[in-house]
Design a protein around this motif. Structure first.
Motif, PDB file in Angstrom:
ATOM      1  N   LEU A   1      11.871  36.794 -16.028  1.00  0.00           N
ATOM      2  CA  LEU A   1      11.698  37.628 -14.837  1.00  0.00           C
ATOM      3  C   LEU A   1      12.076  39.078 -15.117  1.00  0.00           C
ATOM      4  O   LEU A   1      11.437  40.001 -14.617  1.00  0.00           O
ATOM      5  CB  LEU A   1      12.540  37.083 -13.679  1.00  0.00           C
ATOM      6  N   LEU A   2      13.115  39.276 -15.929  1.00  0.00           N
ATOM      7  CA  LEU A   2      13.512  40.645 -16.285  1.00  0.00           C
ATOM      8  C   LEU A   2      12.415  41.333 -17.096  1.00  0.00           C
ATOM      9  O   LEU A   2      12.109  42.507 -16.880  1.00  0.00           O
ATOM     10  CB  LEU A   2      14.819  40.622 -17.078  1.00  0.00           C
ATOM     11  N   VAL A   3      11.804  40.596 -18.026  1.00  0.00           N
ATOM     12  CA  VAL A   3      10.716  41.158 -18.834  1.00  0.00           C
ATOM     13  C   VAL A   3       9.511  41.468 -17.959  1.00  0.00           C
ATOM     14  O   VAL A   3       8.880  42.527 -18.086  1.00  0.00           O
ATOM     15  CB  VAL A   3      10.325  40.180 -19.963  1.00  0.00           C
ATOM     16  N   LEU A   4       9.177  40.545 -17.038  1.00  0.00           N
ATOM     17  CA  LEU A   4       8.063  40.782 -16.125  1.00  0.00           C
ATOM     18  C   LEU A   4       8.322  41.993 -15.231  1.00  0.00           C
ATOM     19  O   LEU A   4       7.407  42.765 -14.933  1.00  0.00           O
ATOM     20  CB  LEU A   4       7.816  39.536 -15.264  1.00  0.00           C
ATOM     21  N   GLY A   5       9.564  42.148 -14.819  1.00  0.00           N
ATOM     22  CA  GLY A   5       9.928  43.312 -14.010  1.00  0.00           C
ATOM     23  C   GLY A   5       9.703  44.608 -14.763  1.00  0.00           C
ATOM     24  O   GLY A   5       9.206  45.592 -14.203  1.00  0.00           O
ATOM     25  N   PHE A   6      10.073  44.603 -16.040  1.00  0.00           N
ATOM     26  CA  PHE A   6       9.850  45.774 -16.888  1.00  0.00           C
ATOM     27  C   PHE A   6       8.355  46.081 -17.022  1.00  0.00           C
ATOM     28  O   PHE A   6       7.929  47.234 -16.884  1.00  0.00           O
ATOM     29  CB  PHE A   6      10.464  45.524 -18.272  1.00  0.00           C
ATOM     30  N   LEU A   7       7.540  45.041 -17.253  1.00  0.00           N
ATOM     31  CA  LEU A   7       6.099  45.236 -17.403  1.00  0.00           C
ATOM     32  C   LEU A   7       5.472  45.746 -16.104  1.00  0.00           C
ATOM     33  O   LEU A   7       4.557  46.578 -16.132  1.00  0.00           O
ATOM     34  CB  LEU A   7       5.435  43.931 -17.831  1.00  0.00           C
ATOM     35  N   LEU A   8       5.978  45.262 -14.979  1.00  0.00           N
ATOM     36  CA  LEU A   8       5.464  45.712 -13.688  1.00  0.00           C
ATOM     37  C   LEU A   8       5.817  47.175 -13.457  1.00  0.00           C
ATOM     38  O   LEU A   8       5.002  47.959 -12.955  1.00  0.00           O
ATOM     39  CB  LEU A   8       6.046  44.843 -12.574  1.00  0.00           C
ATOM     40  N   PHE A   9       7.022  47.568 -13.841  1.00  0.00           N
ATOM     41  CA  PHE A   9       7.451  48.966 -13.745  1.00  0.00           C
ATOM     42  C   PHE A   9       6.517  49.870 -14.544  1.00  0.00           C
ATOM     43  O   PHE A   9       6.023  50.888 -14.053  1.00  0.00           O
ATOM     44  CB  PHE A   9       8.887  49.105 -14.253  1.00  0.00           C
ATOM     45  N   VAL A  10       6.247  49.466 -15.783  1.00  0.00           N
ATOM     46  CA  VAL A  10       5.370  50.257 -16.656  1.00  0.00           C
ATOM     47  C   VAL A  10       3.971  50.360 -16.068  1.00  0.00           C
ATOM     48  O   VAL A  10       3.350  51.431 -16.078  1.00  0.00           O
ATOM     49  CB  VAL A  10       5.321  49.638 -18.069  1.00  0.00           C
ATOM     50  N   THR A  11       3.478  49.257 -15.525  1.00  0.00           N
ATOM     51  CA  THR A  11       2.136  49.251 -14.935  1.00  0.00           C
ATOM     52  C   THR A  11       2.039  50.196 -13.752  1.00  0.00           C
ATOM     53  O   THR A  11       1.086  50.982 -13.635  1.00  0.00           O
ATOM     54  CB  THR A  11       1.760  47.823 -14.479  1.00  0.00           C
ATOM     55  N   GLU A  12       3.030  50.149 -12.853  1.00  0.00           N
ATOM     56  CA  GLU A  12       3.004  50.997 -11.659  1.00  0.00           C
ATOM     57  C   GLU A  12       3.065  52.471 -12.025  1.00  0.00           C
ATOM     58  O   GLU A  12       2.336  53.296 -11.450  1.00  0.00           O
ATOM     59  CB  GLU A  12       4.169  50.625 -10.740  1.00  0.00           C
ATOM     60  N   VAL A  13       3.924  52.824 -12.977  1.00  0.00           N
ATOM     61  CA  VAL A  13       4.076  54.232 -13.351  1.00  0.00           C
ATOM     62  C   VAL A  13       2.820  54.745 -14.056  1.00  0.00           C
ATOM     63  O   VAL A  13       2.342  55.851 -13.765  1.00  0.00           O
ATOM     64  CB  VAL A  13       5.317  54.437 -14.239  1.00  0.00           C
ATOM     65  N   THR A  14       2.263  53.965 -14.970  1.00  0.00           N
ATOM     66  CA  THR A  14       1.065  54.416 -15.675  1.00  0.00           C
ATOM     67  C   THR A  14      -0.136  54.530 -14.735  1.00  0.00           C
ATOM     68  O   THR A  14      -0.977  55.417 -14.909  1.00  0.00           O
ATOM     69  CB  THR A  14       0.723  53.474 -16.847  1.00  0.00           C
ATOM     70  N   LEU A  15      -0.210  53.656 -13.741  1.00  0.00           N
ATOM     71  CA  LEU A  15      -1.270  53.782 -12.738  1.00  0.00           C
ATOM     72  C   LEU A  15      -1.135  55.097 -11.987  1.00  0.00           C
ATOM     73  O   LEU A  15      -2.125  55.783 -11.722  1.00  0.00           O
ATOM     74  CB  LEU A  15      -1.229  52.602 -11.758  1.00  0.00           C
ATOM     75  N   SER A  16       0.089  55.452 -11.622  1.00  0.00           N
ATOM     76  CA  SER A  16       0.327  56.726 -10.932  1.00  0.00           C
ATOM     77  C   SER A  16      -0.118  57.897 -11.789  1.00  0.00           C
ATOM     78  O   SER A  16      -0.752  58.844 -11.307  1.00  0.00           O
ATOM     79  CB  SER A  16       1.814  56.876 -10.583  1.00  0.00           C
ATOM     80  N   LEU A  17       0.211  57.862 -13.075  1.00  0.00           N
ATOM     81  CA  LEU A  17      -0.176  58.940 -13.989  1.00  0.00           C
ATOM     82  C   LEU A  17      -1.692  59.059 -14.096  1.00  0.00           C
ATOM     83  O   LEU A  17      -2.229  60.158 -14.274  1.00  0.00           O
ATOM     84  CB  LEU A  17       0.423  58.705 -15.376  1.00  0.00           C
ATOM     85  N   SER A  18      -2.386  57.929 -13.965  1.00  0.00           N
ATOM     86  CA  SER A  18      -3.845  57.956 -14.092  1.00  0.00           C
ATOM     87  C   SER A  18      -4.514  58.701 -12.937  1.00  0.00           C
ATOM     88  O   SER A  18      -5.667  59.107 -13.052  1.00  0.00           O
ATOM     89  CB  SER A  18      -4.394  56.523 -14.167  1.00  0.00           C
ATOM     90  N   PHE A  19      -3.791  58.892 -11.826  1.00  0.00           N
ATOM     91  CA  PHE A  19      -4.357  59.610 -10.681  1.00  0.00           C
ATOM     92  C   PHE A  19      -4.374  61.124 -10.903  1.00  0.00           C
ATOM     93  O   PHE A  19      -5.032  61.853 -10.162  1.00  0.00           O
ATOM     94  CB  PHE A  19      -3.564  59.314  -9.397  1.00  0.00           C
ATOM     95  N   GLU A  20      -3.625  61.596 -11.904  1.00  0.00           N
ATOM     96  CA  GLU A  20      -3.554  63.027 -12.208  1.00  0.00           C
ATOM     97  C   GLU A  20      -4.247  63.289 -13.539  1.00  0.00           C
ATOM     98  O   GLU A  20      -3.862  62.716 -14.567  1.00  0.00           O
ATOM     99  CB  GLU A  20      -2.101  63.507 -12.277  1.00  0.00           C
TER     100      GLU A  20
END
Length: 426
Positions: free
Chosen positions: A343-362
């Motif tokens: 669950l900790l690893v999945l949480g890390f991967l979810l964090f990375v996914t959310e942040v990179t998605l945000s960056l893709s908007f700019e």
């Protein structure tokens, strides 16, 4: 006991992660929707409302001239705009620089505050500027801001076309985002906050938080509310709650863009973010214990979000981290075993996914360099936030317990021309 604590912490963490996934969907949809809204509004006849731009400034000689130049470059009718710089008891050359512009340009005015009603914080300065202003719409910029030429026009466009909008919030970007590792981290944090928290909450709930800069608010609302709360360290968040309570919404309209300088050294970042955290905790407890007095219960959505972010979520992370570390040295007989690590690893991967998605908007922000910084961010910058919130909570508890006076920390500025690397990507 360890099992119960671990289950509780994981529930709190994943509740926030799932909520952020939900917000990110809204952020993505708003990134498409607002462009269509802008095109539709720009085709309609536009009545320019009178605007007063308020710029609180305390010892801002390093940055104030660039801000003045940006104000002169705004695309707004000369007879419909005034720029009021509140020189709040500065001890440097801020006042002289502003006065030089006042003499040359009719749209720029100055308010020079003196003790005892001066130098106590941004809220007090803004209230002084409000008294001297005449516009039907009040726009606020920090003294280190250089808004793009159409920023104020887009803020006013939002106010004029959305009768239910008590305030319209624009987007802010980082001028010194490539200066060093810290500013890169702040740049990524800023982009993520705006597309996840601001855009996501606006899309789903018609709610956004008024930031400290690049927003427009109706004068009639400020007068009804009595201006800014001078006891609040996060005057922007506190004002947002009172606007909601009048029955208005706060629109996030990222067509209005400003650029601002961010801390370049950790010490300055720590002081600034501590003020933010303490200010938001002040708002949480101010409204948490007066829910019965609030007329618009929709505020609870944001109150729970801030409560979760600053207390429950960070508490859950601290507990899970503590159990993880302790279990490395002592067998705590956890029933979850490897599941908790997964669950900790999945949480890390979810964090990375959310942040990179945000960056893709700019445009130009989703790069391999920034992706590497995001990976680094989770293990360093994000963890530092946890320590900071604990420290801020201690200071705020001490202030309440000993009835200490609120002290405002003015963010230190940095000398030198800001890079245009990020501007080309807006």
């Amino acid at each position: 006991m360890a099992d119960i604590l671990l289950y509780t912490s994981l529930f709190l963490i994943w509740a926030m992660l799932f909520y952020h996934m939900f917000l990110m969907q809204g952020g993505y949809r708003h990134s498409i929707e607002y462009r269509r809204t802008k095109e539709r509004w720009e085709k309609k006849p536009f009545h320019y409302p009178s605007v007063s731009v308020l710029i609180p400034a305390h010892n801002e000689e390093m940055v104030i001239e660039e801000t003045m130049k940006a104000m002169l470059n705004l695309n707004y009718p000369e007879d419909k705009i005034e720029v009021i710089v509140i020189n709040d008891n500065s001890s440097d050359a801020t006042g002289e620089i502003v006065d030089a512009y006042v003499k040359k340009y009719p749209r720029i005015k100055a308010v020079h505050t003196k003790p005892p009603h001066a130098g106590k914080g941004k809220s007090g300065a803004l209230n002084q500027g409000l008294k001297k202003s005449a516009g039907d719409v009040i726009v606020v910029y920090d003294a280190d801001n250089t808004p793009e030429p159409d920023a104020v026009r887009y803020l006013a466009l939002g106010i004029e076309n959305d009768a239910k909008a008590g305030a319209v919030v624009g987007k802010f970007r980082v001028t010194n985002g490539s200066k060093n590792l810290l500013t890169r981290l702040i740049n990524i944090e800023t982009i993520t906050f705006q597309w996840l928290a601001q855009a996501g909450r606006w899309f789903w709930f018609k709610m956004a938080t008024i930031p400290g800069t690049n927003f427009a608010i109706r004068r009639s609302i400020l007068e009804k509310l009595g201006g800014w709360d001078e006891k609040a360290l996060s005057e922007d968040t506190e004002l947002s709650f009172r606007v909601y309570n009048l029955g208005y919404h706060i629109r996030f309209f990222p067509a209005a863009i400003t650029w601002e300088q961010e801390p370049e050294v950790l010490k300055v970042w720590w002081k600034q973010r501590t003020r933010w955290a303490r200010g938001n905790e002040y708002v949480i407890f101010k409204y948490l214990f007066s829910l019965h007095k609030l007329e618009k219960k929709k505020i609870v959505i944001d109150l729970v979000y801030f409560l979760f972010t600053y207390l429950l979520f960070f508490g859950g992370v601290m507990i899970s981290h503590s159990i993880f570390i302790l279990n490395l040295f002592w067998d705590l007989n956890l029933s979850m075993g490897m599941v908790s690590y997964v669950l900790l690893v999945l949480g890390f991967l979810l964090f990375v996914t959310e942040v990179t998605l945000s960056l893709s908007f700019e445009r130009g922000q989703l790069t391999w360099k920034n992706f590497a910084v995001v990976l680094f961010m989770y293990f360093t910058y994000s963890q530092l936030w946890i320590i900071l919130v604990v420290y801020a909570s201690f200071l705020e508890a001490k202030r309440i317990l000993f009835k200490q006076e609120v002290k405002w920390y003015k963010t230190q500025r940095f000398q030198g021309k800001q890079t245009n690397e990020n501007r080309s990507a807006s």
